[in-house]
Design an enzyme around this catalytic site. Structure first.
Site, PDB file in Angstrom:
ATOM      1  N   HIS A  86     -61.418  -6.689 -21.933  1.00 47.97           N
ATOM      2  CA  HIS A  86     -62.154  -6.541 -20.659  1.00 47.97           C
ATOM      3  C   HIS A  86     -62.492  -5.064 -20.414  1.00 47.97           C
ATOM      4  O   HIS A  86     -62.707  -4.661 -19.266  1.00 47.97           O
ATOM      5  CB  HIS A  86     -61.329  -7.035 -19.447  1.00 47.97           C
ATOM      6  CG  HIS A  86     -61.177  -8.525 -19.378  1.00 47.97           C
ATOM      7  ND1 HIS A  86     -60.078  -9.109 -18.809  1.00 47.97           N
ATOM      8  CD2 HIS A  86     -61.967  -9.543 -19.787  1.00 47.97           C
ATOM      9  CE1 HIS A  86     -60.197 -10.434 -18.861  1.00 47.97           C
ATOM     10  NE2 HIS A  86     -61.341 -10.712 -19.465  1.00 47.97           N
ATOM     11  N   ARG A 116     -54.073 -19.309 -20.311  1.00 55.02           N
ATOM     12  CA  ARG A 116     -53.218 -18.484 -21.184  1.00 55.02           C
ATOM     13  C   ARG A 116     -51.926 -18.116 -20.471  1.00 55.02           C
ATOM     14  O   ARG A 116     -51.928 -17.834 -19.270  1.00 55.02           O
ATOM     15  CB  ARG A 116     -53.946 -17.187 -21.575  1.00 55.02           C
ATOM     16  CG  ARG A 116     -55.121 -17.424 -22.487  1.00 55.02           C
ATOM     17  CD  ARG A 116     -55.718 -16.102 -22.940  1.00 55.02           C
ATOM     18  NE  ARG A 116     -57.137 -16.253 -23.156  1.00 55.02           N
ATOM     19  CZ  ARG A 116     -58.057 -15.344 -22.873  1.00 55.02           C
ATOM     20  NH1 ARG A 116     -57.703 -14.166 -22.374  1.00 55.02           N
ATOM     21  NH2 ARG A 116     -59.322 -15.574 -23.095  1.00 55.02           N
ATOM     22  N   HIS A 146     -58.963  -7.455 -12.879  1.00 57.87           N
ATOM     23  CA  HIS A 146     -60.032  -8.390 -13.284  1.00 57.87           C
ATOM     24  C   HIS A 146     -59.430  -9.785 -13.352  1.00 57.87           C
ATOM     25  O   HIS A 146     -58.631 -10.090 -14.236  1.00 57.87           O
ATOM     26  CB  HIS A 146     -60.578  -7.946 -14.655  1.00 57.87           C
ATOM     27  CG  HIS A 146     -61.653  -8.830 -15.205  1.00 57.87           C
ATOM     28  ND1 HIS A 146     -62.954  -8.407 -15.408  1.00 57.87           N
ATOM     29  CD2 HIS A 146     -61.626 -10.127 -15.614  1.00 57.87           C
ATOM     30  CE1 HIS A 146     -63.671  -9.391 -15.897  1.00 57.87           C
ATOM     31  NE2 HIS A 146     -62.885 -10.453 -16.039  1.00 57.87           N
ATOM     32  N   LEU A 147     -59.810 -10.634 -12.389  1.00 62.94           N
ATOM     33  CA  LEU A 147     -59.262 -11.999 -12.335  1.00 62.94           C
ATOM     34  C   LEU A 147     -60.399 -13.007 -12.492  1.00 62.94           C
ATOM     35  O   LEU A 147     -61.098 -13.335 -11.535  1.00 62.94           O
ATOM     36  CB  LEU A 147     -58.543 -12.228 -10.995  1.00 62.94           C
ATOM     37  CG  LEU A 147     -57.432 -11.236 -10.616  1.00 62.94           C
ATOM     38  CD1 LEU A 147     -56.870 -11.570  -9.233  1.00 62.94           C
ATOM     39  CD2 LEU A 147     -56.326 -11.230 -11.661  1.00 62.94           C
ATOM     40  N   ASN A 182     -61.726 -16.161 -15.730  1.00 60.80           N
ATOM     41  CA  ASN A 182     -61.082 -17.123 -16.638  1.00 60.80           C
ATOM     42  C   ASN A 182     -59.959 -16.446 -17.390  1.00 60.80           C
ATOM     43  O   ASN A 182     -58.878 -16.976 -17.542  1.00 60.80           O
ATOM     44  CB  ASN A 182     -62.111 -17.668 -17.629  1.00 60.80           C
ATOM     45  CG  ASN A 182     -62.904 -18.795 -17.008  1.00 60.80           C
ATOM     46  OD1 ASN A 182     -62.360 -19.611 -16.269  1.00 60.80           O
ATOM     47  ND2 ASN A 182     -64.191 -18.828 -17.295  1.00 60.80           N
ATOM     48  N   GLY A 183     -60.263 -15.241 -17.896  1.00 59.69           N
ATOM     49  CA  GLY A 183     -59.222 -14.369 -18.439  1.00 59.69           C
ATOM     50  C   GLY A 183     -58.853 -13.375 -17.350  1.00 59.69           C
ATOM     51  O   GLY A 183     -59.687 -13.044 -16.503  1.00 59.69           O
ATOM     52  N   ASN A 235     -64.048 -13.623  -5.269  1.00 59.85           N
ATOM     53  CA  ASN A 235     -64.343 -14.762  -4.379  1.00 59.85           C
ATOM     54  C   ASN A 235     -63.167 -15.375  -3.645  1.00 59.85           C
ATOM     55  O   ASN A 235     -63.361 -16.104  -2.676  1.00 59.85           O
ATOM     56  CB  ASN A 235     -65.009 -15.880  -5.197  1.00 59.85           C
ATOM     57  CG  ASN A 235     -66.323 -15.426  -5.783  1.00 59.85           C
ATOM     58  OD1 ASN A 235     -67.189 -14.940  -5.060  1.00 59.85           O
ATOM     59  ND2 ASN A 235     -66.462 -15.537  -7.094  1.00 59.85           N
ATOM     60  N   ARG A 274     -60.077 -22.442  -7.665  1.00 59.30           N
ATOM     61  CA  ARG A 274     -60.486 -23.119  -6.426  1.00 59.30           C
ATOM     62  C   ARG A 274     -59.668 -24.390  -6.224  1.00 59.30           C
ATOM     63  O   ARG A 274     -59.163 -24.666  -5.136  1.00 59.30           O
ATOM     64  CB  ARG A 274     -61.980 -23.483  -6.472  1.00 59.30           C
ATOM     65  CG  ARG A 274     -62.882 -22.301  -6.243  1.00 59.30           C
ATOM     66  CD  ARG A 274     -64.273 -22.569  -6.687  1.00 59.30           C
ATOM     67  NE  ARG A 274     -64.356 -22.595  -8.138  1.00 59.30           N
ATOM     68  CZ  ARG A 274     -65.435 -22.280  -8.830  1.00 59.30           C
ATOM     69  NH1 ARG A 274     -66.532 -21.960  -8.210  1.00 59.30           N
ATOM     70  NH2 ARG A 274     -65.433 -22.309 -10.138  1.00 59.30           N
ATOM     71  N   ASN A 304     -74.124 -11.885 -26.166  1.00 57.89           N
ATOM     72  CA  ASN A 304     -72.694 -12.156 -26.296  1.00 57.89           C
ATOM     73  C   ASN A 304     -72.577 -13.414 -27.159  1.00 57.89           C
ATOM     74  O   ASN A 304     -72.754 -14.529 -26.675  1.00 57.89           O
ATOM     75  CB  ASN A 304     -72.078 -12.370 -24.911  1.00 57.89           C
ATOM     76  CG  ASN A 304     -70.568 -12.560 -24.969  1.00 57.89           C
ATOM     77  OD1 ASN A 304     -69.988 -12.632 -26.055  1.00 57.89           O
ATOM     78  ND2 ASN A 304     -69.941 -12.655 -23.826  1.00 57.89           N
ATOM     79  N   GLU A 333     -70.610  -6.845 -16.565  1.00 57.16           N
ATOM     80  CA  GLU A 333     -70.425  -6.379 -17.936  1.00 57.16           C
ATOM     81  C   GLU A 333     -71.752  -6.273 -18.681  1.00 57.16           C
ATOM     82  O   GLU A 333     -71.959  -5.360 -19.471  1.00 57.16           O
ATOM     83  CB  GLU A 333     -69.477  -7.347 -18.680  1.00 57.16           C
ATOM     84  CG  GLU A 333     -68.050  -7.216 -18.187  1.00 57.16           C
ATOM     85  CD  GLU A 333     -67.193  -8.428 -18.482  1.00 57.16           C
ATOM     86  OE1 GLU A 333     -67.375  -9.463 -17.814  1.00 57.16           O
ATOM     87  OE2 GLU A 333     -66.332  -8.338 -19.368  1.00 57.16           O
ATOM     88  N   GLY A 374     -64.482 -13.563 -11.120  1.00 57.53           N
ATOM     89  CA  GLY A 374     -64.598 -14.815 -10.352  1.00 57.53           C
ATOM     90  C   GLY A 374     -63.567 -15.001  -9.264  1.00 57.53           C
ATOM     91  O   GLY A 374     -63.909 -15.258  -8.105  1.00 57.53           O
ATOM     92  N   ILE A 375     -62.289 -14.863  -9.601  1.00 55.59           N
ATOM     93  CA  ILE A 375     -61.232 -15.046  -8.599  1.00 55.59           C
ATOM     94  C   ILE A 375     -61.118 -13.802  -7.715  1.00 55.59           C
ATOM     95  O   ILE A 375     -61.055 -13.888  -6.483  1.00 55.59           O
ATOM     96  CB  ILE A 375     -59.874 -15.331  -9.286  1.00 55.59           C
ATOM     97  CG1 ILE A 375     -59.980 -16.587 -10.162  1.00 55.59           C
ATOM     98  CG2 ILE A 375     -58.753 -15.465  -8.259  1.00 55.59           C
ATOM     99  CD1 ILE A 375     -58.776 -16.806 -11.088  1.00 55.59           C
TER     100      ILE A 375
HETATM  101  P1  AMP Z   1     -65.253 -15.492 -14.386  1.00 56.74           P
HETATM  102  O1  AMP Z   1     -64.541 -15.619 -15.703  1.00 56.74           O
HETATM  103  O2  AMP Z   1     -65.254 -14.101 -13.855  1.00 56.74           O
HETATM  104  O3  AMP Z   1     -66.605 -16.137 -14.384  1.00 56.74           O
HETATM  105  O4  AMP Z   1     -64.369 -16.337 -13.346  1.00 56.74           O
HETATM  106  C1  AMP Z   1     -64.324 -17.726 -13.439  1.00 56.74           C
HETATM  107  C2  AMP Z   1     -63.211 -18.249 -12.564  1.00 56.74           C
HETATM  108  O5  AMP Z   1     -63.342 -17.746 -11.225  1.00 56.74           O
HETATM  109  C3  AMP Z   1     -63.242 -19.755 -12.419  1.00 56.74           C
HETATM  110  O6  AMP Z   1     -62.453 -20.369 -13.384  1.00 56.74           O
HETATM  111  C4  AMP Z   1     -62.659 -20.002 -11.053  1.00 56.74           C
HETATM  112  O7  AMP Z   1     -61.286 -20.292 -11.196  1.00 56.74           O
HETATM  113  C5  AMP Z   1     -62.744 -18.673 -10.341  1.00 56.74           C
HETATM  114  N1  AMP Z   1     -63.516 -18.740  -9.100  1.00 56.74           N
HETATM  115  C6  AMP Z   1     -64.834 -18.677  -8.916  1.00 56.74           C
HETATM  116  N2  AMP Z   1     -65.145 -18.780  -7.605  1.00 56.74           N
HETATM  117  C7  AMP Z   1     -63.974 -18.919  -6.936  1.00 56.74           C
HETATM  118  C8  AMP Z   1     -63.581 -19.068  -5.551  1.00 56.74           C
HETATM  119  N3  AMP Z   1     -64.500 -19.109  -4.580  1.00 56.74           N
HETATM  120  N4  AMP Z   1     -62.283 -19.177  -5.287  1.00 56.74           N
HETATM  121  C9  AMP Z   1     -61.344 -19.149  -6.251  1.00 56.74           C
HETATM  122  N5  AMP Z   1     -61.649 -18.992  -7.555  1.00 56.74           N
HETATM  123  C10 AMP Z   1     -62.922 -18.877  -7.897  1.00 56.74           C
END
Ligand code: AMP
Length: 413
Positions: free
Chosen positions: A194, A255, A222-223, A225-226, A348, A298, A15, A398, A344-345
């Protein structure tokens, strides 16, 4: 195209960004039989002080190597990746020739390809053709391919497009209500992004539910960064929230997502910003960060829980936009098997999932609070027993999807 006989193949997933190269080396047979051998990142390429992070996974042993140094350009970064992968101590292969194929994440191919393709001169021309529609990513993705062709001349290179999964959308979903010529002449339309993640999630949902993909309908959320959502009807994408660029749709970390375009003219008039500064602000200074000052969910959740009003407002806005899209996608899907949270969100954050579902019981989203609260990396269902719609938490991958599709292209299967 050559058909190889290996059952297990070493696939390198690349990537390439404008100043970084992320990579994973996988030994892969199929989605259930794959081993991550190494992963890493070369970042801040072209800056005075760059960094390489390289991890290896051999048996149960995980090892990490970090170095700070200058990388003048992508070629130098890729050269370091090769030496790290083949290093006597930190390496996992003896020679670059042990890499059987390279899969590249590529942002956009417009409407030209509906699927993953073997890189040919024509494919590279297409990626180039779409530089204006993906100015931040497509040039870097092509550079990654060209550098990789130099270092792995024996290995087939494969392009996996982030837009491809969304190519099944009908015109009523992908067209903007603007002069039609803007579409025919300038290719302006919703492409969505995505796609690799939403496709992986659709397949995983079908498998989790024990249904054929062609009979599985879901809303993929999909939650990370984007943030984006996709409405998937019988395995095919029928709508998605991102648009001609990844800026449209949900509120994200930095964004804005959806906004009245006339607002831009107004604020530009008030502040003296030009259009580039405006788009930059919408991409990098907006979303959660714009409303409450931080973009990591977080921190937003913690601040909201501590009573910080702007963090609470940002969280409510983030959740409300997702709820509206869930309602919209339920309206366009004749049947819905599952609402799926990922990234990520999505994977988690139990509080974010709870807030999204809490007002949607009338739509059949009946969250089981105890199941939702259990942290886990495994795929799981978190709805109440007997609920009409499954609510799933599925880890996205991915890189694995890119590796699988690369292997399929190389083996002709
Ligand atoms: P990703 O782009 O899928 O790697 O997601 C990254 C984002 O996931 C980070 O910016 C965090 O805001 C969010 N994230 C990761 N772990 C947690 C958590 N335990 N609770 C809330 N948000 C999380």
């Amino acid at each position: 195209m050559a058909c190889y006989e290996w059952r297990i193949m070493n696939i390198l997933v690349i990537n390439a960004g404008s100043s970084s190269i992320k990579y994973q080396l996988m030994d892969i047979e199929d989605v259930h039989h794959c081993a991550l051998l190494a992963s890493g990142l070369v970042e801040k390429i072209g800056e005075p002080s760059g960094r390489a992070i390289h991890k290896t996974f051999v048996g149960d042993q995980e090892r990490k190597f970090t170095e700070e140094r200058h990388f003048s350009e992508h070629r130098e970064g890729m050269s370091r990746v090769v030496t790290l992968l083949t290093d006597k101590k930190m390496g996992v292969i003896h020679d670059a020739a042990e890499i059987h194929g390279v899969g590249h994440r590529v942002l956009s191919c417009g409407e030209v390809y509906r699927d993953t393709v073997l890189v040919t001169p024509q494919v590279k021309d297409t990626i180039r053709e779409f530089f204006p529609l993906g100015p931040l990513h497509n040039p870097a993705n092509l550079l990654g391919i060209e550098v990789s062709q130099e270092f792995f001349p024996h290995a087939p290179q494969v392009a996996v497009f982030d837009t491809a999964f969304h190519q099944t959308m009908p015109p009523k979903a992908f067209l903007y209500a603007v002069p039609y010529e803007w579409y025919t002449k300038y290719r302006l339309r919703r492409y969505g992004f995505h796609g690799t993640s939403h496709k992986f999630i659709a397949q995983e949902t079908a498998e989790f539910l024990g249904r054929p993909l062609a009979e599985t309908s879901l809303i993929s959320i999909h939650l990370g960064n984007g943030c984006s959502m996709a409405a998937v009807r019988n395995g095919q994408c029928v709508d998605t929230s991102m648009g001609v660029t990844p800026l449209e749709g949900l509120m994200m970390g930095t964004r804005s997502g959806d906004i009245d375009p006339a607002a831009l003219e107004y604020i530009m008039g008030q502040t003296g910003m030009d259009i580039h500064q405006m788009v930059d602000a919408l991409n990098k200074q907006s979303g959660l960060k714009g409303v409450c000052g931080v973009n990591d969910m977080r921190e937003v959740v913690e601040s909201a829980a501590a009573g910080q009003p702007q963090a609470e407002t940002a969280l409510e806005m983030f959740v409300y936009r997702i709820q509206k899209y869930i309602g919209a996608y339920m309206a366009v899907l004749p049947r819905l098997d599952a609402v799926v949270f990922t990234a990520g969100i999505g994977q988690n954050s139990a509080p974010v999932r709870a807030r999204i579902c809490q007002d949607l019981v009338h739509l059949g989203l009946c969250l089981d609070d105890a199941k939702n609260a259990v942290p886990a990396n495994e795929p799981r269902a978190i709805q109440k027993a007997g609920a009409p719609i499954q609510i799933l938490v599925l880890p996205t991958n991915e890189e694995l999807q890119i590796a699988l599709e690369t292997k399929q292209i190389i083996t002709g299967r």
